[in-house]
Scaffold this active site. Structure first.
Site, PDB file in Angstrom:
ATOM      1  N   HIS A   1      -3.839   0.898   8.234  1.00  0.00           N
ATOM      2  CA  HIS A   1      -2.514   1.505   8.117  1.00  0.00           C
ATOM      3  C   HIS A   1      -2.531   2.651   7.103  1.00  0.00           C
ATOM      4  CE1 HIS A   1       2.052   1.076   7.915  1.00  0.00           C
ATOM      5  NE2 HIS A   1       1.780   1.881   6.904  1.00  0.00           N
ATOM      6  N   GLU A   2      -3.123   2.402   5.927  1.00  0.00           N
ATOM      7  CA  GLU A   2      -3.116   3.409   4.858  1.00  0.00           C
ATOM      8  C   GLU A   2      -4.042   4.586   5.185  1.00  0.00           C
ATOM      9  OE1 GLU A   2      -0.776   3.270   2.788  1.00  0.00           O
ATOM     10  OE2 GLU A   2      -0.230   1.190   3.201  1.00  0.00           O
TER      11      GLU A   2
ATOM     12  N   GLN B   1       2.912   9.996   1.654  1.00  0.00           N
ATOM     13  CA  GLN B   1       4.232   9.343   1.657  1.00  0.00           C
ATOM     14  C   GLN B   1       5.099   9.759   0.485  1.00  0.00           C
ATOM     15  OE1 GLN B   1       2.433   5.171   2.278  1.00  0.00           O
ATOM     16  NE2 GLN B   1       4.393   5.060   3.327  1.00  0.00           N
TER      17      GLN B   1
ATOM     18  N   HIS C   1      -2.443   7.069   7.433  1.00  0.00           N
ATOM     19  CA  HIS C   1      -1.518   7.996   6.764  1.00  0.00           C
ATOM     20  C   HIS C   1      -2.224   9.291   6.365  1.00  0.00           C
ATOM     21  CE1 HIS C   1       2.385   6.126   6.370  1.00  0.00           C
ATOM     22  NE2 HIS C   1       1.884   5.006   5.891  1.00  0.00           N
TER      23      HIS C   1
ATOM     24  N   GLY D   1       0.840  -1.192   0.000  1.00  0.00           N
ATOM     25  CA  GLY D   1       0.000   0.000   0.000  1.00  0.00           C
ATOM     26  C   GLY D   1       0.871   1.237   0.000  1.00  0.00           C
TER      27      GLY D   1
ATOM     28  N   CYS E   1       6.486  -0.042   7.664  1.00  0.00           N
ATOM     29  CA  CYS E   1       5.988   1.047   6.819  1.00  0.00           C
ATOM     30  C   CYS E   1       7.132   1.523   5.924  1.00  0.00           C
ATOM     31  CB  CYS E   1       5.516   2.199   7.703  1.00  0.00           C
ATOM     32  SG  CYS E   1       4.962   3.652   6.775  1.00  0.00           S
ATOM     33  N   LEU E   2       6.824   1.810   4.676  1.00  0.00           N
ATOM     34  CA  LEU E   2       7.852   2.291   3.737  1.00  0.00           C
ATOM     35  C   LEU E   2       8.428   3.636   4.197  1.00  0.00           C
ATOM     36  CD1 LEU E   2       6.094   1.434   0.347  1.00  0.00           C
ATOM     37  CD2 LEU E   2       7.976   0.181   1.430  1.00  0.00           C
TER      38      LEU E   2
HETATM   39 ZN    ZN Z   1       2.910   3.232   5.835  1.00  0.00          ZN
END
Ligand code: ZN
Length: 187
Positions: free
Chosen positions: A153-154, A53, A157, A48, A111-112
């Site tokens: 999670h997304e 981000q 953000h 995702g 998480c990225l």
């Molecule tokens: Zn993330």
């Protein structure tokens, strides 16, 4: 085009993202951005990616959880414990997430935008999301297990929230140490 993924500490990751109008969604700029985000998610790789981000404070998410990928690093038992199943590519715009039941469970989650770290994060097991898709058509998603986890999670953000805000911080681990000491545990 592959976009740069911002890391924790960047102020954009802590802002509430702006909703998109139907006109904006259908604009060439946003359609192009969706394509770039998809490419960036595949390249990372990740399951995702939310617009903040990549530095765009917009209520826009791309996601996809491919069974052929997670089968490579999870055992059949781990897949079952996580209630993880194939999720096709999906675009979510202006999502409203509702937790359907209070039941929750914790698993290692990364998480990225917190690259190189992972830790245990409790998440609700059953959620519903109302949003628009990339054609500005209304979409309702009912999700359980890992799919529900990714959605939480997304959507976080877009509110300026990172998984580390929910994390059991005693479980925080570098990826190297996770692979060495914790990967084989049930969680
Ligand atoms: Zn993330």
């Amino acid at each position: 085009m592959k976009l740069k993924i911002l890391q924790a500490g960047h102020p954009t990751l802590r802002q509430k993202a702006k909703e998109l109008t139907v006109e904006e969604i259908l604009s060439p700029r946003i359609q192009q951005l969706i394509g770039f985000m998809k490419e960036t998610m595949y390249d990372a790789p990740g399951v995702g990616l939310a617009a903040p981000q990549i530095g765009e404070s917009l209520q826009l998410i791309v996601m996809e959880d491919k069974e052929e990928e997670f089968k490579k690093f999870l055992t059949a038992e781990q897949i079952q414990t996580r209630d993880r199943r194939n999720v096709p590519y999906q675009v979510l715009i202006n999502p409203k997430l509702t937790i359907v039941s209070p039941e929750a469970d914790e698993f290692y989650e990364g998480c990225l935008s917190v690259a190189g770290f992972i830790g245990l994060v409790p998440r609700a097991l059953n959620v519903s999301v109302a949003c628009l898709d990339e054609n500005a058509q209304p979409l309702t998603i009912q999700a359980t297990g890992w799919h529900a986890r990714i959605l939480q999670h997304e959507c976080d953000h877009l509110q300026g929230v990172l998984c580390i805000d929910h994390m059991n911080m005693r479980s925080l681990s570098t990826m190297d140490n996770f692979m060495r000491y914790w990967k084989q545990t049930a969680r």
